[in-house]
Motif scaffolding. Sequence first.
Motif, PDB file in Angstrom:
ATOM      1  N   LYS A 185     -63.892 -72.439 -69.268  1.00 54.72           N
ATOM      2  CA  LYS A 185     -65.292 -72.343 -68.819  1.00 54.72           C
ATOM      3  C   LYS A 185     -65.383 -72.486 -67.302  1.00 54.72           C
ATOM      4  CE  LYS A 185     -66.785 -75.379 -71.910  1.00 54.72           C
ATOM      5  NZ  LYS A 185     -67.682 -76.309 -72.648  1.00 54.72           N
ATOM      6  N   LYS A 186     -64.656 -73.437 -66.738  1.00 57.37           N
ATOM      7  CA  LYS A 186     -64.671 -73.628 -65.289  1.00 57.37           C
ATOM      8  C   LYS A 186     -64.095 -72.401 -64.582  1.00 57.37           C
ATOM      9  CE  LYS A 186     -63.358 -76.900 -61.654  1.00 57.37           C
ATOM     10  NZ  LYS A 186     -62.896 -75.863 -60.707  1.00 57.37           N
ATOM     11  N   PHE A 187     -63.045 -71.849 -65.139  1.00 57.46           N
ATOM     12  CA  PHE A 187     -62.413 -70.657 -64.564  1.00 57.46           C
ATOM     13  C   PHE A 187     -63.416 -69.503 -64.496  1.00 57.46           C
ATOM     14  CE2 PHE A 187     -59.916 -66.729 -64.927  1.00 57.46           C
ATOM     15  CZ  PHE A 187     -58.970 -66.913 -63.937  1.00 57.46           C
ATOM     16  N   ILE A 188     -64.187 -69.326 -65.560  1.00 57.77           N
ATOM     17  CA  ILE A 188     -65.195 -68.264 -65.582  1.00 57.77           C
ATOM     18  C   ILE A 188     -66.274 -68.530 -64.535  1.00 57.77           C
ATOM     19  CG2 ILE A 188     -66.965 -67.129 -66.984  1.00 57.77           C
ATOM     20  CD1 ILE A 188     -65.191 -67.787 -69.441  1.00 57.77           C
ATOM     21  N   LYS A 192     -67.144 -65.973 -61.104  1.00 60.08           N
ATOM     22  CA  LYS A 192     -68.237 -65.155 -61.629  1.00 60.08           C
ATOM     23  C   LYS A 192     -68.540 -63.922 -60.782  1.00 60.08           C
ATOM     24  CE  LYS A 192     -71.530 -68.424 -59.587  1.00 60.08           C
ATOM     25  NZ  LYS A 192     -72.582 -69.420 -59.919  1.00 60.08           N
ATOM     26  N   ASN A 193     -68.029 -63.865 -59.560  1.00 60.10           N
ATOM     27  CA  ASN A 193     -68.233 -62.689 -58.721  1.00 60.10           C
ATOM     28  C   ASN A 193     -67.064 -61.711 -58.780  1.00 60.10           C
ATOM     29  OD1 ASN A 193     -70.773 -63.590 -57.746  1.00 60.10           O
ATOM     30  ND2 ASN A 193     -69.737 -64.901 -56.259  1.00 60.10           N
ATOM     31  N   ASN A 194     -66.142 -61.954 -59.720  1.00 62.83           N
ATOM     32  CA  ASN A 194     -64.957 -61.115 -59.871  1.00 62.83           C
ATOM     33  C   ASN A 194     -64.899 -60.517 -61.275  1.00 62.83           C
ATOM     34  OD1 ASN A 194     -63.324 -61.886 -57.292  1.00 62.83           O
ATOM     35  ND2 ASN A 194     -63.892 -63.856 -58.191  1.00 62.83           N
ATOM     36  N   LYS A 195     -64.028 -59.537 -61.442  1.00 62.11           N
ATOM     37  CA  LYS A 195     -63.696 -59.078 -62.789  1.00 62.11           C
ATOM     38  C   LYS A 195     -62.880 -60.175 -63.455  1.00 62.11           C
ATOM     39  CE  LYS A 195     -63.512 -54.048 -62.036  1.00 62.11           C
ATOM     40  NZ  LYS A 195     -63.666 -53.927 -60.578  1.00 62.11           N
ATOM     41  N   ILE A 196     -63.198 -60.481 -64.711  1.00 62.45           N
ATOM     42  CA  ILE A 196     -62.541 -61.577 -65.430  1.00 62.45           C
ATOM     43  C   ILE A 196     -62.013 -61.077 -66.772  1.00 62.45           C
ATOM     44  CG2 ILE A 196     -62.838 -63.861 -66.489  1.00 62.45           C
ATOM     45  CD1 ILE A 196     -65.158 -64.328 -64.533  1.00 62.45           C
ATOM     46  N   LEU A 197     -60.826 -61.549 -67.116  1.00 64.20           N
ATOM     47  CA  LEU A 197     -60.227 -61.292 -68.434  1.00 64.20           C
ATOM     48  C   LEU A 197     -59.783 -62.623 -69.017  1.00 64.20           C
ATOM     49  CD1 LEU A 197     -58.830 -59.516 -70.662  1.00 64.20           C
ATOM     50  CD2 LEU A 197     -56.849 -59.432 -69.132  1.00 64.20           C
ATOM     51  N   VAL A 198     -60.281 -62.967 -70.203  1.00 64.97           N
ATOM     52  CA  VAL A 198     -59.843 -64.154 -70.936  1.00 64.97           C
ATOM     53  C   VAL A 198     -59.323 -63.684 -72.287  1.00 64.97           C
ATOM     54  CG1 VAL A 198     -60.572 -66.299 -72.056  1.00 64.97           C
ATOM     55  CG2 VAL A 198     -61.455 -65.710 -69.792  1.00 64.97           C
ATOM     56  N   ALA A 199     -58.067 -64.008 -72.583  1.00 65.19           N
ATOM     57  CA  ALA A 199     -57.465 -63.465 -73.802  1.00 65.19           C
ATOM     58  C   ALA A 199     -56.470 -64.449 -74.394  1.00 65.19           C
ATOM     59  CB  ALA A 199     -56.769 -62.139 -73.486  1.00 65.19           C
ATOM     60  N   GLY A 200     -56.196 -64.253 -75.679  1.00 64.75           N
ATOM     61  CA  GLY A 200     -55.174 -65.048 -76.336  1.00 64.75           C
ATOM     62  C   GLY A 200     -55.563 -65.500 -77.724  1.00 64.75           C
ATOM     63  N   ASP A 201     -54.726 -66.384 -78.250  1.00 61.71           N
ATOM     64  CA  ASP A 201     -54.954 -66.998 -79.557  1.00 61.71           C
ATOM     65  C   ASP A 201     -55.789 -68.256 -79.312  1.00 61.71           C
ATOM     66  OD1 ASP A 201     -54.900 -68.324 -81.962  1.00 61.71           O
ATOM     67  OD2 ASP A 201     -52.724 -68.243 -82.226  1.00 61.71           O
ATOM     68  N   ASN A 211     -67.782 -74.482 -83.977  1.00 64.20           N
ATOM     69  CA  ASN A 211     -67.013 -74.232 -82.761  1.00 64.20           C
ATOM     70  C   ASN A 211     -67.924 -73.945 -81.571  1.00 64.20           C
ATOM     71  OD1 ASN A 211     -64.434 -74.518 -83.963  1.00 64.20           O
ATOM     72  ND2 ASN A 211     -64.647 -72.497 -84.872  1.00 64.20           N
ATOM     73  N   THR A 212     -68.724 -74.918 -81.210  1.00 58.68           N
ATOM     74  CA  THR A 212     -69.720 -74.714 -80.157  1.00 58.68           C
ATOM     75  C   THR A 212     -69.083 -74.527 -78.787  1.00 58.68           C
ATOM     76  OG1 THR A 212     -69.934 -77.117 -79.933  1.00 58.68           O
ATOM     77  CG2 THR A 212     -71.493 -75.993 -81.406  1.00 58.68           C
ATOM     78  N   GLU A 213     -67.957 -75.201 -78.503  1.00 56.15           N
ATOM     79  CA  GLU A 213     -67.338 -75.090 -77.188  1.00 56.15           C
ATOM     80  C   GLU A 213     -66.804 -73.690 -76.947  1.00 56.15           C
ATOM     81  OE1 GLU A 213     -64.554 -78.279 -77.465  1.00 56.15           O
ATOM     82  OE2 GLU A 213     -65.810 -79.626 -76.281  1.00 56.15           O
ATOM     83  N   PHE A 214     -66.135 -73.119 -77.946  1.00 57.80           N
ATOM     84  CA  PHE A 214     -65.641 -71.758 -77.765  1.00 57.80           C
ATOM     85  C   PHE A 214     -66.791 -70.755 -77.726  1.00 57.80           C
ATOM     86  CE2 PHE A 214     -64.201 -67.670 -79.536  1.00 57.80           C
ATOM     87  CZ  PHE A 214     -63.369 -67.290 -78.500  1.00 57.80           C
ATOM     88  N   LYS A 215     -67.842 -71.012 -78.475  1.00 52.33           N
ATOM     89  CA  LYS A 215     -68.984 -70.094 -78.455  1.00 52.33           C
ATOM     90  C   LYS A 215     -69.602 -70.005 -77.065  1.00 52.33           C
ATOM     91  CE  LYS A 215     -70.459 -69.891 -83.251  1.00 52.33           C
ATOM     92  NZ  LYS A 215     -71.532 -70.095 -84.226  1.00 52.33           N
ATOM     93  N   GLU A 216     -69.576 -71.102 -76.315  1.00 45.92           N
ATOM     94  CA  GLU A 216     -70.060 -71.055 -74.931  1.00 45.92           C
ATOM     95  C   GLU A 216     -69.244 -70.054 -74.128  1.00 45.92           C
ATOM     96  OE1 GLU A 216     -70.847 -74.709 -72.766  1.00 45.92           O
ATOM     97  OE2 GLU A 216     -70.850 -75.798 -74.665  1.00 45.92           O
ATOM     98  N   ILE A 217     -67.924 -70.105 -74.285  1.00 42.76           N
ATOM     99  CA  ILE A 217     -67.045 -69.165 -73.589  1.00 42.76           C
ATOM    100  C   ILE A 217     -67.316 -67.743 -74.060  1.00 42.76           C
ATOM    101  CG2 ILE A 217     -64.626 -68.455 -73.324  1.00 42.76           C
ATOM    102  CD1 ILE A 217     -63.925 -71.481 -73.606  1.00 42.76           C
TER     103      ILE A 217
END
Length: 273
Positions: A185-188, A192-201, A211-217
Motif C-alpha cells: 500500500k505504501k509503495f502504491i 502514484k504519479n508513475n506507472k505501477i505494477l503489483v503482481a504475485g501470489d 480480506n479487507t487489507e488486500f481489498k484496499e490494495i
Amino acid sequence: METENQIVFLQQNVYGNTIKNIRGWSNTEITNLEGYFRMMGIEDYQSELAKLKQKIKSVTPENIDDVALNLVRTLVENHHLQVLFLSEFYYARMKGIEEYLINKEFNIIKPFDGDEIQEDKNYTCSVLLAVKKNWGDFNREKTETDIRHIKGTLSCNDQEIKCFFAYVPFKDRDNKRKKMLDDIKKFIDDNKNNKILVAGDMNTDIGNAENTEFKEIYNMLEDTVPEEKRNSPTWKESRLDYCLVSKGFTEAKTEMLETVSDHKALKTILKLF
C-alpha cells in the motif's frame, strides 16, 4: 511477436506443485487417506501409509530441480516473454533454473544481495525475477523486510514502471503478512504519479469478505484479468494470483494458463504507449 511498446510478463508459483507432483501425495492428503482407510475398516492401512511416507522421503534436491526446471523451460520457450516472476522459489535446490535462465539471456534479480541465503536453509518461500537482456533493466530497491518480495523500477524504451512482485505469507506469523500488505500500500501511495505494477501470489481470494487489507490494495489499482474471468480460481477453488496495474498503460490484459503447477500461471500483455 515482440513489439517495442509491449511487455510480455509471466508469473508462476513454482515450488509447491513440484513437491506435489514428485511425491504424489501431500502430508494433508495422507492424513485424509488415513481417515478414509479407518472409516472403510481397512485393517492394513498402516502398511499403505508407510509406503506413501517412504515415497515422500525419497524426494531429493535433484529431482525437485528437474521438475521445476521443466516447468520453467516450458513457460520460457512457449511464450516469448521479457519478464518472468517465480514465487515459492527454492534457491538451495533450484540452481538449474538460474543457470537455464542465464543461458537464455535473462538477468536474474534476487531479493537479497550476494550469497545471503545459506545453502543449508530451507528457503522455500523466496522469489526470483528474470528480465530479458538487451530488452530492459530492473533496479531493485533494498528492503528490510524479508525474501518474499522484490520491488524496484523496470525500465525499457525510455519508459519506467514501478514494480512490486510479492509472495504474501498465507498466515500472519510474526505480523509478516500485514507488514508486506502495508508495504505494498505504501509503495502504491509513494509512486502514484508513475506507472505501477503489483503482481504475485497474494495468498488471498478477493472474494473473501475478511480480506479487507488486500481489498484496499485491489481497489487502488486495476485488475488486468478480464471482468468475466475474475472469479476464476488460480489455485484449487480460490483465486490467489494477481497482476494489478495503475492507469497509464495503453493496454493491460492477463490470461490464466494451465500448467503442471497446482497454481495457474498468469500471462500479462502490457502496452506502454
